[in-house]
Design an enzyme around this catalytic site. Structure first.
Site, PDB file in Angstrom:
ATOM      1  N   ASP A  55      17.626  22.267  37.086  1.00 50.61           N
ATOM      2  CA  ASP A  55      16.949  23.063  35.890  1.00 50.61           C
ATOM      3  C   ASP A  55      15.873  22.508  35.660  1.00 50.61           C
ATOM      4  OD1 ASP A  55      20.148  23.736  34.113  1.00 50.61           O
ATOM      5  OD2 ASP A  55      19.642  24.240  36.139  1.00 50.61           O
ATOM      6  N   LEU A 113      36.990  56.219  35.341  1.00 53.02           N
ATOM      7  CA  LEU A 113      37.927  56.050  36.394  1.00 53.02           C
ATOM      8  C   LEU A 113      39.483  56.633  35.940  1.00 53.02           C
ATOM      9  CD1 LEU A 113      37.070  52.627  37.822  1.00 53.02           C
ATOM     10  CD2 LEU A 113      36.781  54.888  39.011  1.00 53.02           C
ATOM     11  N   GLU A 117      37.939  45.673  44.319  1.00 59.31           N
ATOM     12  CA  GLU A 117      37.517  44.816  43.473  1.00 59.31           C
ATOM     13  C   GLU A 117      37.926  44.490  41.853  1.00 59.31           C
ATOM     14  OE1 GLU A 117      33.622  47.139  41.456  1.00 59.31           O
ATOM     15  OE2 GLU A 117      34.464  48.127  43.415  1.00 59.31           O
ATOM     16  N   LYS A 165      38.160  44.816  38.032  1.00 57.26           N
ATOM     17  CA  LYS A 165      37.677  45.622  37.184  1.00 57.26           C
ATOM     18  C   LYS A 165      37.128  44.878  36.047  1.00 57.26           C
ATOM     19  CE  LYS A 165      38.174  50.020  34.653  1.00 57.26           C
ATOM     20  NZ  LYS A 165      37.756  49.273  33.207  1.00 57.26           N
ATOM     21  N   LYS A 181      45.578  49.045  36.343  1.00 58.09           N
ATOM     22  CA  LYS A 181      45.384  48.223  35.314  1.00 58.09           C
ATOM     23  C   LYS A 181      46.386  46.973  35.034  1.00 58.09           C
ATOM     24  CE  LYS A 181      42.600  49.139  32.616  1.00 58.09           C
ATOM     25  NZ  LYS A 181      42.003  50.101  31.531  1.00 58.09           N
TER      26      LYS A 181
END
Ligand code: JCF
Length: 325
Positions: free
Chosen positions: A35, A85, A115, A117, A316
């Protein structure tokens, strides 16, 4: 600055090194420089650009944080609606979803792009000739709010596409989210310093993105994953969604490493239970997984019902206790 280098050359070199460091850090999750080194490069670029304002361009990494524009967000119409969806809650509903596709397409165990959600905020990013020109929230799917200035502050979102072969106009859809660790650290500091404590990562992302002052957004730990494309002009996309996601990764967008391609209902349910087992240890909140028929030809054949595609569904998980402060 090397003796022979002109300010313009040094500025170009610094931008390249900073963009590469951002790409490695935010997209590949594989930081290349510490950094402190990154901050030094950025400070040198900022002072060089201050000495040569004529050399500043909008895609410079120093131009991510603008100043508060007007009092409201302009409206943006999504030429290609941002889809919602349909949901599946049980294995049977997933099996029905997959069977309908098998029957309509006359295929056995078709391939699906799958993938996690993410539980964040859906946005759409517009690129013209590789440069980020406009970003908007999903809104009602047809019309969203122009939050370009705020999206520019998110380092995971490229201001200039990388690689080659991208279309003249490219719209990328994805989810802005707040990683859990960054959410916790942000709230710890907010409690200590009397700042605004965020209720949960999803509201934190939504609230940060809808700040009228980009300088506030810039202080919020937001991340981004690309998951679809919208308008594409001036180049052909590959024939499948998974190959398109690989292209988006090449062009500089973060795409989840948890994405996969599976076959048939068995593959879908195997992926769902695999992600379900890892859910508690993921660095971000998810509320399910997304299954998409992988080939675009098959998607076209399946079409949509109202605004949701017949070729994709969200499966879900049971509601999780919210990440508390
Ligand atoms: C078409 C569509 C619509 C909403 C989505 C939402 C997510 C998500 N929240 O991660 C992922 C996707 O692939 C999506 N895809």
């Amino acid at each position: 600055m090397a003796k022979t280098q002109t300010p313009a050359d040094r500025i170009a070199e610094l931008r390249q090194r900073i963009d590469d460091a951002n790409y490695r850090y935010y997209v590949l999750d594989d930081p290349a420089i510490p950094d402190a080194e990154f901050d030094r490069l950025l400070r040198e670029l900022q002072s060089l650009e201050a000495e040569h304002p004529d050399l500043v361009t909008p895609d410079s990494p120093t131009q991510r944080v603008g100043i508060a524009p007007s009092g409201t967000f302009a409206e943006v119409r999504h030429a290609i609606p941002m889809l919602s969806l349909g949901n599946a809650f049980t294995d049977e509903e997933v099996a029905d979803f997959e069977r309908r596709i098998e029957e309509k397409l006359g295929r056995r165990a078709p391939k699906f792009s799958v993938e996690p959600k993410l539980d964040g905020l859906a946005i759409s990013l517009r690129y013209e000739n590789g440069r980020f020109v406009q970003g908007a929230t999903r809104g009602d799917g047809a019309t969203g709010e122009d939050v370009t200035a705020n999206l520019r502050t998110i380092k995971a979102i490229p201001l200039q596409l990388r690689g080659t072969g991208w279309p003249a106009v490219l719209e990328v859809r994805g989810e802005v989210y707040m990683p859990l660790e960054a959410f916790r650290k942000y709230n710890e500091r907010a409690v200590k310093e009397g700042g605004k404590v965020l209720a949960n990562p999803r509201n934190g992302a939504a609230g940060s993105l809808r700040q009228l002052d980009p300088r506030i957004t810039a202080q919020r730990p937001l991340a981004f994953y690309a998951y679809a494309v919208g308008i594409v002009e001036g180049a052909e996309l590959p024939p499948t969604h998974s190959q398109t996601l690989a292209k988006l990764r090449e062009w500089g967008f973060p795409v989840s490493a948890l994405n996969d391609v599976v076959a048939g209902a068995e593959g879908l349910l195997g992926y769902y239970s695999g992600i379900g087992k890892r859910r508690e240890s993921l660095p971000f909140d998810i509320d399910g997984v997304v299954y998409k028929l992988d080939d675009y030809e098959g998607q076209r054949e399946m079409g949509f019902v109202s605004r949701a595609p017949r070729w994709a569904i969200a499966h879900k998980f049971p509601a999780q206790e919210q990440s508390t402060v």
